[in-house]
Design an enzyme around this catalytic site. Structure first.
Site, PDB file in Angstrom:
ATOM      1  N   GLY A  38      -0.173   5.130  -1.141  1.00 56.60           N
ATOM      2  CA  GLY A  38      -1.180   5.903  -0.425  1.00 56.60           C
ATOM      3  C   GLY A  38      -0.559   7.048   0.359  1.00 56.60           C
ATOM      4  O   GLY A  38       0.615   7.374   0.203  1.00 56.60           O
ATOM      5  N   GLN A  39      -1.391   7.641   1.225  1.00 54.38           N
ATOM      6  CA  GLN A  39      -0.962   8.842   1.945  1.00 54.38           C
ATOM      7  C   GLN A  39       0.221   8.565   2.867  1.00 54.38           C
ATOM      8  O   GLN A  39       1.208   9.288   2.859  1.00 54.38           O
ATOM      9  CB  GLN A  39      -2.136   9.425   2.756  1.00 54.38           C
ATOM     10  CG  GLN A  39      -1.837  10.812   3.311  1.00 54.38           C
ATOM     11  CD  GLN A  39      -2.736  11.202   4.464  1.00 54.38           C
ATOM     12  OE1 GLN A  39      -3.454  10.382   5.032  1.00 54.38           O
ATOM     13  NE2 GLN A  39      -2.698  12.466   4.832  1.00 54.38           N
ATOM     14  N   GLY A  92       0.849  -1.201   0.000  1.00 57.30           N
ATOM     15  CA  GLY A  92       0.000   0.000   0.000  1.00 57.30           C
ATOM     16  C   GLY A  92       0.876   1.239   0.000  1.00 57.30           C
ATOM     17  O   GLY A  92       0.581   2.253   0.630  1.00 57.30           O
ATOM     18  N   ASP A 106       2.040  -1.798  -4.502  1.00 60.79           N
ATOM     19  CA  ASP A 106       0.659  -1.319  -4.453  1.00 60.79           C
ATOM     20  C   ASP A 106      -0.038  -1.952  -5.643  1.00 60.79           C
ATOM     21  O   ASP A 106       0.599  -2.566  -6.488  1.00 60.79           O
ATOM     22  CB  ASP A 106       0.605   0.227  -4.511  1.00 60.79           C
ATOM     23  CG  ASP A 106      -0.602   0.763  -3.753  1.00 60.79           C
ATOM     24  OD1 ASP A 106      -1.711   0.259  -3.986  1.00 60.79           O
ATOM     25  OD2 ASP A 106      -0.426   1.683  -2.938  1.00 60.79           O
ATOM     26  N   ILE A 107      -1.335  -1.748  -5.707  1.00 58.43           N
ATOM     27  CA  ILE A 107      -2.100  -2.356  -6.795  1.00 58.43           C
ATOM     28  C   ILE A 107      -1.638  -1.799  -8.148  1.00 58.43           C
ATOM     29  O   ILE A 107      -1.566  -2.509  -9.126  1.00 58.43           O
ATOM     30  CB  ILE A 107      -3.621  -2.205  -6.542  1.00 58.43           C
ATOM     31  CG1 ILE A 107      -4.443  -3.142  -7.390  1.00 58.43           C
ATOM     32  CG2 ILE A 107      -4.091  -0.778  -6.616  1.00 58.43           C
ATOM     33  CD1 ILE A 107      -4.562  -4.525  -6.845  1.00 58.43           C
ATOM     34  N   ASP A 152      -1.308  -7.369  -5.625  1.00 57.71           N
ATOM     35  CA  ASP A 152      -2.645  -7.417  -5.041  1.00 57.71           C
ATOM     36  C   ASP A 152      -2.466  -8.006  -3.641  1.00 57.71           C
ATOM     37  O   ASP A 152      -2.193  -9.195  -3.484  1.00 57.71           O
ATOM     38  CB  ASP A 152      -3.555  -8.305  -5.911  1.00 57.71           C
ATOM     39  CG  ASP A 152      -4.913  -8.528  -5.276  1.00 57.71           C
ATOM     40  OD1 ASP A 152      -5.150  -7.995  -4.154  1.00 57.71           O
ATOM     41  OD2 ASP A 152      -5.734  -9.244  -5.870  1.00 57.71           O
ATOM     42  N   TYR A 199     -14.888   0.513   9.128  1.00 55.82           N
ATOM     43  CA  TYR A 199     -13.447   0.728   9.243  1.00 55.82           C
ATOM     44  C   TYR A 199     -12.991   0.541  10.698  1.00 55.82           C
ATOM     45  O   TYR A 199     -12.025  -0.178  10.972  1.00 55.82           O
ATOM     46  CB  TYR A 199     -13.127   2.152   8.766  1.00 55.82           C
ATOM     47  CG  TYR A 199     -11.709   2.599   8.937  1.00 55.82           C
ATOM     48  CD1 TYR A 199     -10.679   2.041   8.193  1.00 55.82           C
ATOM     49  CD2 TYR A 199     -11.393   3.613   9.841  1.00 55.82           C
ATOM     50  CE1 TYR A 199      -9.373   2.480   8.333  1.00 55.82           C
ATOM     51  CE2 TYR A 199     -10.085   4.065   9.983  1.00 55.82           C
ATOM     52  CZ  TYR A 199      -9.087   3.495   9.234  1.00 55.82           C
ATOM     53  OH  TYR A 199      -7.803   3.937   9.382  1.00 55.82           O
ATOM     54  N   LYS A 205     -10.536  -2.239  12.348  1.00 52.22           N
ATOM     55  CA  LYS A 205      -9.311  -1.899  13.086  1.00 52.22           C
ATOM     56  C   LYS A 205      -9.352  -2.497  14.489  1.00 52.22           C
ATOM     57  O   LYS A 205      -8.336  -2.984  14.997  1.00 52.22           O
ATOM     58  CB  LYS A 205      -9.124  -0.378  13.147  1.00 52.22           C
ATOM     59  CG  LYS A 205      -8.746   0.248  11.805  1.00 52.22           C
ATOM     60  CD  LYS A 205      -7.412  -0.265  11.301  1.00 52.22           C
ATOM     61  CE  LYS A 205      -6.998   0.317   9.973  1.00 52.22           C
ATOM     62  NZ  LYS A 205      -5.814  -0.334   9.384  1.00 52.22           N
TER      63      LYS A 205
HETATM   64  N1  SER Z   1      -7.913   9.225   9.129  1.00 47.57           N
HETATM   65  C1  SER Z   1      -8.752   8.063   9.157  1.00 47.57           C
HETATM   66  C2  SER Z   1     -10.098   8.330   8.618  1.00 47.57           C
HETATM   67  O1  SER Z   1     -10.515   9.460   8.697  1.00 47.57           O
HETATM   68  C3  SER Z   1      -8.868   7.554  10.547  1.00 47.57           C
HETATM   69  O2  SER Z   1      -7.895   6.616  10.797  1.00 47.57           O
HETATM   70  O3  SER Z   1     -10.751   7.423   8.197  1.00 47.57           O
END
Ligand code: SER
Length: 314
Positions: free
Chosen positions: A12-13, A9, A35-36, A50, A140, A144
């Protein structure tokens, strides 16, 4: 340093900045990013991967002699509410693949990010403690929280060396975030510089814990490199830098761009934010492995604006 790392990944950010940081730290020959698909140029070797394909992940780890995996592939809070089954599958399957890699001793160490999203409406909102009620209300957050439990279980049962941080909202000027509830705090800077105004999807008083990316990257690597006996928590560490509301952030931006205007138009993300902490108690991370943030809100703001002005050639 004698290590070879794989970042999953990586585009990403967090991944973009972690890849640059680890490449500078360990040398390009010791870092593989995956990453993908590749969006940004790589400072090391990029491999299209993947992360839900167990065989592909295993083969890459074996081929490249990887000892540490940073697993950053995930669907964030706002997108996760729109695609709950995809979010669950991505966030959990990738974690199990990597936990099993470690259990079977193909890798020595796993870093996996957790989030303030593990908390919920029944959690104390101010200075949320390390050990407290965790009743997340987003897919999400559920992924987690479940992930944290699994990490601890793999550690206790099989000795898996897994490490994790409950990130607050992360602010950075390189790769944009995608699909998070805290993303407004990044977008606002781009719009402030490009348009002089911003329409915020959270209300003015919504206080959330946040952190500047250089602190988050340093914390990630400090925790991953810490002596194993210092890492006494194998679920996720609370981590804090500063908290602010959209109104306070706008006021800080106005110190640099006095004409900046903000309007508020809360959407479904308001409810997600309302169920998250306003501030975090990170004293356990400070005590166990010496965590200390460097950037304050004003320092973060100045640095963001400086770098984005360069990017936009203003
Ligand atoms: N920054 C993330 C979000 O807003 C939280 O871990 O989903």
């Amino acid at each position: 340093m004698d290590t070879k790392v794989l970042i999953i990944g990586s585009q990403g950010q967090i991944g973009t900045e972690l890849t640059a940081y680890l490449t500078a730290r360990y040398g390009a020959a010791n870092v593989i990013e995956s990453d993908i698909q590749q969006k940004n140029p790589s400072p090391c070797t990029f491999v299209a991967l993947d992360a839900t394909d167990k065989n592909a992940v295993y083969e890459l780890v074996k081929k490249e002699n990887i000892d540490t995996v940073y697993l950053l592939a995930a669907m964030l809070s706002a997108t996760g509410e729109k695609f709950p089954d995809k979010a669950w599958a991505l966030n959990m399957n990738t974690l199990f693949i990597c936990l099993d890699l470690a259990k079977e001793k193909h890798i020595k160490k796993l870093y996996w990010p957790s989030s303030i999203a593990v908390f919920g409406p029944t959690t104390p909102r101010v200075l949320t403690p390390q050990f407290t009620v965790c009743e997340p209300t987003t897919v999400y957050g559920i992924s987690k929280q479940a992930g944290e439990r699994w990490c601890e279980w793999y550690h206790n049962k099989f000795g898996v060396d897994v490490r994790s941080i409950r990130y607050p909202g992360l602010i950075s000027y390189t790769a944009p975030p995608g699909g998070g509830t805290t993303d407004y705090a990044v977008d606002i800077f781009h719009k402030a510089l490009q348009q002089g105004s911003y329409e915020c999807f959270l209300g003015p008083q919504t206080e959330l814990p946040m952190m500047y990316m250089p602190d988050a990257i340093r914390a990630t690597v400090e925790l991953t490199e810490a002596e194993a006996d210092k890492v006494k928590i194998r679920s996720g560490y609370n981590l804090a830098a500063f908290s602010f509301t959209p109104e306070q952030l706008a006021a800080e931006i106005r110190k640099h761009i006095p004409t900046f205007e903000i309007q508020y138009k809360p959407d479904f993300r308001q409810q997600i934010a309302d169920n998250w902490p306003a501030s975090i108690d990170d004293s356990v991370a400070r005590e166990h492995w010496g965590w200390k943030p460097e950037y304050s809100l004003p320092q973060m703001c100045s640095d963001m604006i400086l770098h984005l002005q360069e990017q936009y050639a203003l």
